[in-house]
Design an enzyme around this catalytic site. Structure first.
Site, PDB file in Angstrom:
ATOM      1  N   TYR A 173      14.581 160.627   6.167  1.00  0.00           N
ATOM      2  CA  TYR A 173      14.272 159.253   5.776  1.00  0.00           C
ATOM      3  C   TYR A 173      13.919 158.379   6.984  1.00  0.00           C
ATOM      4  O   TYR A 173      12.950 157.621   6.972  1.00  0.00           O
ATOM      5  CB  TYR A 173      15.455 158.658   4.998  1.00  0.00           C
ATOM      6  CG  TYR A 173      15.265 157.201   4.696  1.00  0.00           C
ATOM      7  CD1 TYR A 173      14.250 156.779   3.832  1.00  0.00           C
ATOM      8  CD2 TYR A 173      16.050 156.228   5.294  1.00  0.00           C
ATOM      9  CE1 TYR A 173      14.044 155.441   3.577  1.00  0.00           C
ATOM     10  CE2 TYR A 173      15.844 154.885   5.046  1.00  0.00           C
ATOM     11  CZ  TYR A 173      14.852 154.494   4.189  1.00  0.00           C
ATOM     12  OH  TYR A 173      14.630 153.158   3.948  1.00  0.00           O
ATOM     13  N   VAL A 198       9.876 146.545   6.909  1.00  0.00           N
ATOM     14  CA  VAL A 198      10.473 145.536   7.794  1.00  0.00           C
ATOM     15  C   VAL A 198       9.790 145.440   9.144  1.00  0.00           C
ATOM     16  O   VAL A 198      10.075 144.526   9.925  1.00  0.00           O
ATOM     17  CB  VAL A 198      11.983 145.770   8.016  1.00  0.00           C
ATOM     18  CG1 VAL A 198      12.764 145.469   6.770  1.00  0.00           C
ATOM     19  CG2 VAL A 198      12.248 147.161   8.548  1.00  0.00           C
ATOM     20  N   TYR A 237      10.625 144.254  -2.112  1.00  0.00           N
ATOM     21  CA  TYR A 237      12.055 143.979  -2.066  1.00  0.00           C
ATOM     22  C   TYR A 237      12.433 143.020  -3.208  1.00  0.00           C
ATOM     23  O   TYR A 237      11.803 143.057  -4.255  1.00  0.00           O
ATOM     24  CB  TYR A 237      12.457 143.410  -0.693  1.00  0.00           C
ATOM     25  CG  TYR A 237      12.127 144.335   0.454  1.00  0.00           C
ATOM     26  CD1 TYR A 237      12.630 145.633   0.505  1.00  0.00           C
ATOM     27  CD2 TYR A 237      11.290 143.919   1.480  1.00  0.00           C
ATOM     28  CE1 TYR A 237      12.321 146.486   1.562  1.00  0.00           C
ATOM     29  CE2 TYR A 237      10.990 144.767   2.547  1.00  0.00           C
ATOM     30  CZ  TYR A 237      11.511 146.053   2.577  1.00  0.00           C
ATOM     31  OH  TYR A 237      11.219 146.874   3.614  1.00  0.00           O
ATOM     32  N   LYS A 289       8.083 154.901   1.736  1.00  0.00           N
ATOM     33  CA  LYS A 289       8.739 155.260   0.468  1.00  0.00           C
ATOM     34  C   LYS A 289       7.708 155.605  -0.613  1.00  0.00           C
ATOM     35  O   LYS A 289       7.981 156.401  -1.508  1.00  0.00           O
ATOM     36  CB  LYS A 289       9.619 154.095  -0.017  1.00  0.00           C
ATOM     37  CG  LYS A 289      10.839 153.838   0.868  1.00  0.00           C
ATOM     38  CD  LYS A 289      11.509 152.507   0.528  1.00  0.00           C
ATOM     39  CE  LYS A 289      12.733 152.259   1.380  1.00  0.00           C
ATOM     40  NZ  LYS A 289      13.303 150.904   1.185  1.00  0.00           N
TER      41      LYS A 289
END
Lengths: 331, 331, 331, 331
Positions: free
Chosen positions: A205, A275, A257, A81
């Site tokens: 994505y 993750v 996060y 990202k």
């Protein structure tokens, strides 16, 4: 080590003590892998070596130190990202980009949708949660999904010195269970926050999530960010200063996060986790002369067992320890 | 200036150019006062001079520069949350304190209650929103509300060198319309997050909001935070390093209400604002030798017309300008 | 039985069979008391006899049948919301009342606050959740809290033929732990939805919750509602038809907390429950000639062990059984 | 009229006065069409005649009266949710169905997604909001989307005596802008609440929305529901009693979007609306002998200008008037 200058080599030798310490700290922190669990919802991630912990630090002068399982190849997941956000900022400008995603932390889980419904217009809160990242992926420069994804790879190639590969197995595996991401993408499309079709935005994505890297790769990118977009070894500017600064700020406030606040408090260096268990950290230069890497450094960490918030359990603990010992905090 | 050493005096003279620039910037940014409005919900704040803009910067060596209406006395409002948080951390320890309030940014307005209902247990997300600040106020050390409030004044007295006063008119005015705060306090009491009665917690909280300061006061506190709790002029440690770091991190991620992310991106220095129009900023030392205040500084700003998020409209613009020119960002 | 006419007495004899059946059903359904638990948050309710189950039905002609522990005196709790709503509608008019509380079901728990924050203006969604009931309590006619509460008692006195008493122990017990209600009341006050002070609104509301009744009392009120506000035994109109209809509709859509939909589906008669374990049901006349009470009836049920939604566990099961056997549903 | 018995014909003549009144009321209520607006988000609905208002009532004995533009063909939209819900209940059983969708009203807009995120597991709250309806569509009996949709048409054919057609233009138009529905469907798929693929569930759901009907069709279905599933003219049971009752209860508590509570209060008959401007109402038999249709009736209304909640503006006003005059309320 091959891309380093002679001087850096010299510096590295004197850094032998640092390497020894880092090795020791990695061994000490391996026990924390048991406090996390490999991501379950992406089948291909489930089979990672739960006990692995690896780290790489690259300093301003090119000195590299590594510890633990530093050679494992893993997928970037949410760390990508950062790359897509910078790519869109470079291609479209900062204000164009921020009109399409805010840069405010939320306190919500990364795949949360409810804030898009609660606040009108449904602009994503930041590019580090899935909603924002899908919007950003759709606004990558290019007229097709292939061109858009290529633009992201271009940025990575500049930063890494090689064009990275996509792990097709992970990509395929994620696509099958990507219902929350599809839900977000449809919501964003309804609100006018996607430049391309839903299917294409999700494909870009998920492909960016499946890009393969090592901790050394993450450390390299972190170093360039630490140096405000300037690559200290090649003497080239790879990113505009304003975009590097903005990106570091977004990483610090939103990158870990919904544990970003605690990470800022106890590690204090701009970081982004995924993750798959990776963490990329940019440590800006500080005044503390006595500490190693005071001219700034990039750090890559990998340990696939993640905690409740989605961050590498042992990775966070290790970074906290390094930060305390070597004063990595920006505060 | 009276508390400064000889050397600092000397340094200050050379800082004449900085003062001139700052003066100029203040004049340039006064126009932005029209982009905000004085807080309406507290009657006593409504009558502030909407066009005022004042600033004070104190550097590591005691050099002070001021600009605009720098002598106005105003109430701390939410800036006091920083003081109560540090006081409780010092008295009870960091982990005890963080069990009662998390340090995660939320993206919600400062007086929002819904997250307390949505997430169990209803621990406030951070000490910079009202929910967290009311909890923190209740855990100030002491057996009575008077003792608790005195503990907060003690911290302020240490930092300012004088015991500040409470503006009783503002306090009384706020108490009459404090229904959202009472709602939060009752919710927190129900969940076990208040050490004292609701009435007492609100009284302490509203009194701390009504403490009177000037921009120089804010700059002094900011400087101590910038120096990790050490007062560079008196050579005394006023706050433990860990608490100063934690506080700066919380200010950066949560200090500017739900515009904290944008402020981190475009100013980049730990700050806390209040609805009276004050902003307190701590600028840690940086490596950029060529810029003024590279050894760190504290900044106080005042301009009572606030924007939608609750931050001083002209104050934010001015800080952004100073940060760009003098490289104040931690990133 | 003493207030019934001669004819009603006769009818009652022929209703012997109904009484026998009801007695049997109560015995059959006592086992469901184990599926609930006495309300914990109000200390005085915690000590009720968890296994009790009592019922009373009063028909159009005055026939009364009872079953189980039908003589226990208990507090109305949320059932009182029906009485205050009707009192305000009568005193202020329906449209005045509905401007202050909507009549839409929410799906949220009865003490939920978040919808007041999410939707502007913060008008309560309906008078059967706490937010709405506190607003309604504040708008009872009268200039003081005493007059307002007296107005509610006046309505009850008309309906019951006696002025009921308040259980002071329960009232005091609830007030101590009424933090969620205080939070709601402060929120409502901030939005302009209380006619009196917060303290007074809560006092009235908690006093009405502590009014003592029996299942026969509830059946009487239910009968008057069933008959559109007309008392079939005294031949007097006690409530305007429009208000009786409106109240029954609100009971059906909102009366059984966030299980109102299922209750409408499987019982189908307008009802209101309270956390003390009472349920008041109004059964409008139906065409099914062959079934008992086809001219309408009122039902009172009591069984203090409540389910997750806050409704009497055995009470709901018993009403479902009676409704199926005797066709009580309005559908 | 062709399917009516001789006796019904006779009755119809005596109903002439009712028809005259209805005609008059329709004229009186046409003005309310200006209080609504044709649905914008489905392009094909935008071009309906905004001023149209039509109604049809069919009584227990087959008497039919109509008023206004009663011959317009329009798409069912959300009214079809009633048919799919009944079809799934008949094919799978009530308890199987309710495990997949609750029957609780929500107070939220029909396309809201946030409750699915807030409450775990993410079971839709009721089958009348889009989330529930998409789940129900996916559980229609059959192994393919074609079989599932055919099952729904089978139910409609039984009820209408003809197999209705799908307006392909409306279907295609809706599919292009169905992003909120796709978002819901993906969320439901992630939670295990779809029996088929997302694409198929949406196709079935949007096709059912595009089924063409007239107000007479809606009145026919309403009549069968009013009679608990029994068709009074053909003397055939078309729906099991339990399912008819359950459906009427769900219509009353959830059928008029988030204005269901007010509609229950002021009309009081189980109804379901659609954004095309149709309303289907089932009026169960009542005791009021003196009023027309006291043995129950079905009503269909059409007026395409819808209010904020999504209900036909003039349609709701007209039904309220009819209900008041002819005592249609179940309360």
């Amino acid at each position: 080590m091959d891309r380093m200058s002679k001087d850096a080599q010299a510096e590295f030798e004197t850094c032998g003590e640092c390497a020894a310490r880092l090795h020791h700290w990695v061994e000490q922190h391996k026990k924390y892998t048991s406090e996390g669990k490999c991501a379950e919802y992406i089948p291909a991630l489930r089979y990672a070596n739960q006990e692995a912990l690896g780290v790489c630090i690259i300093g301003y002068d090119g000195e590299i130190i590594k510890g633990g399982e530093a050679d494992i190849v893993f997928t970037m997941q949410s760390i990508s990202k950062v790359i897509s956000f910078m790519t869109v900022c470079m291609a479209r400008g900062i204000s164009y980009t921020l009109e399409r995603t805010d840069v405010e932390p939320t306190g919500d889980p990364y795949n949360s949708i409810m804030r898009l419904e609660l606040k009108k217009p449904a602009r994503p809160f930041n590019p580090m949660i899935n909603a924002g990242a899908i919007t950003v992926a759709s606004f990558l420069p290019g007229g097709t999904k292939e061109e858009k994804f290529a633009a992201l790879l271009d940025t990575l190639e500049k930063l890494l010195g090689r064009r990275p590969t996509v792990n097709e197995k992970v990509y395929t595996s994620e696509k099958k269970t990507a219902h929350y991401n599809f839900a977000l993408a449809h919501f964003l499309k309804a609100g006018g926050y996607l430049e391309c079709e839903v299917e294409d935005a999700i494909e870009i994505y998920l492909k960016q999530c499946a890009i393969e890297v090592t901790v050394e790769d993450l450390a390299k990118i972190g170093l360039v960010l630490a140096c405000d977009g300037f690559h200290p070894l090649t003497n080239k500017r790879l990113l505009p200063l304003e975009i590097a600064r903005l990106t570091k700020a977004v990483m610090l406030t939103c990158g870990m996060y919904n544990a970003s606040g605690k990470f800022a408090a106890f590690v204090g260096a701009p970081s982004k986790s995924g993750v798959s268990g990776g963490i990329m950290t940019a440590v800006p230069p500080r005044q503390h002369k006595a500490t190693p890497f005071h001219n700034g450094c990039g750090i890559g960490v990998y340990s696939p067992a993640i905690d409740e918030a989605g961050n590498s359990a042992a990775g966070v603990k290790l970074l906290q320890h390094i930060s305390t010992k070597w004063e990595l905090s920006v505060f």
